[in-house]
Design an enzyme around this catalytic site. Structure first.
Site, short mmCIF file in Angstrom:
data_model
loop_
_atom_site.label_atom_id
_atom_site.label_comp_id
_atom_site.label_asym_id
_atom_site.label_seq_id
_atom_site.Cartn_x
_atom_site.Cartn_y
_atom_site.Cartn_z
N TYR A 185 -1.21 -1.04 10.29
CA TYR A 185 -1.37 -1.40 8.79
C TYR A 185 -0.15 -0.87 8.10
O TYR A 185 0.39 -1.62 7.34
CB TYR A 185 -2.73 -0.67 8.35
CG TYR A 185 -2.94 -0.96 6.90
CD1 TYR A 185 -3.53 -2.26 6.48
CD2 TYR A 185 -2.87 0.16 5.76
CE1 TYR A 185 -3.81 -2.28 5.04
CE2 TYR A 185 -3.18 -0.30 4.41
CZ TYR A 185 -3.76 -1.49 4.24
OH TYR A 185 -4.04 -1.52 2.87
N ALA A 186 0.37 0.36 8.38
CA ALA A 186 1.51 0.99 7.47
C ALA A 186 2.60 0.24 7.92
O ALA A 186 3.53 -0.23 6.89
CB ALA A 186 1.79 2.55 7.90
N SER B 217 0.91 -1.32 0.05
CA SER B 217 0.05 0.07 0.07
C SER B 217 0.81 1.16 0.19
O SER B 217 2.09 1.30 0.51
CB SER B 217 -0.96 0.05 1.24
OG SER B 217 -1.47 1.37 1.40
#
Length: 257
Positions: free
Chosen positions: A159-160, A144
């Site tokens: 998430y990152a 992402s």
């Protein structure tokens, strides 16, 4: 591009970007092993994609379960006889457990990392050794733009880092396995009009967040998942045979910020 005679594994194929990628490969004539946790959804997708020329088989599996994925990998290799490409797309960012780092509890951290970093590792272990032994393969991981930018509007908390881990996984595997004729690359999408984003855009409480992201993009629009799917086809093809360890942002210019 023509994938007739090629066997492609696509994870997370019941919906969203995974479904778009599976549809693109089916139209290109590939034999497809499509995998998702959603048993009803993956069987429906199998029926939808059959009839394009290649064999399509749907498999329901909890991809966070290492042993279950290894068993499924053996089954797919046995049933198809080979795997030419693995598209590692399954993952999720459950907002209910994903918080800023200093507010993040261990349980939520483990859930997000399991979904976004352990799943691609599990699938690589199941499918890539056979590619190495055959001397040919294409692995296309999904990260992402959040993993490139260190979070921000596109993803915070666990998430990152998990998606940044996929970038590291891609580069390490590419370096380790390149001499075996297997390429490994990574796509880092930004905002795309997937069904999930469309639902957010239709929700009054979330619409401002979606629009705020779009307003920061030089192109001032979100991407089309069907366009993004074509990048997966390219990276899984022999046109990309001299690309490995590459990290490709498809984000409307967001990562220039």
């Amino acid at each position: 591009m023509d994938f007739t005679g090629k066997t492609v594994v696509v994870t997370g194929a019941a919906s969203g970007l995974g479904a778009s990628v599976a549809e693109a490969f089916a139209k290109a004539g590939a034999d497809l092993a499509i995998i998702d946790l959603n048993e009803a959804g993956i069987q429906a997708k199998q029926e939808e994609l059959s009839g394009n020329g290649g064999t399509v088989r749907g498999y329901a599996c909890d991809l966070t379960d290492f042993d279950a994925v290894q068993e499924l990998g053996k089954r797919v290799w046995d049933e198809f006889g080979k795997v030419d490409a693995l598209c590692n797309i399954a993952g999720a960012n459950p907002a209910a457990v994903n918080k800023e780092i200093l507010d993040q509890d261990k349980k939520g951290w483990d859930v997000v990392v399991n979904l976004n970093l352990n799943i691609p590792f599990n699938c690589i272990r199941a499918f890539v050794p056979g590619m190495r032994d055959r001397g040919y393969g294409r692995v296309v991981n999904i990260s992402s733009v959040a993993g490139v930018m260190g979070g921000g509007l596109m993803g915070k908390g666990a998430y990152a880092p998990a998606k940044a881990g996929v970038i590291g996984l891609t580069k390490v595997l590419a370096r380790e396995i390149g001499a075996s004729g297997v390429t490994v690359n990574c796509v880092c999408p930004g905002m795309h009009f997937t069904p999930m984003v469309k639902d957010l855009n239709n929700d009054e409480g979330s619409r401002n967040t979606v629009q705020r992201i779009i307003d920061q993009l030089p192109l001032h629009t979100a991407g089309d998942p069907n366009d993004l799917a074509q990048l997966f086809l390219f990276l899984a093809s022999d046109y990309a045979k001299f690309m490995t360890g590459d990290i490709i942002c498809v984000d409307g210019g967001y990562s220039m910020h």
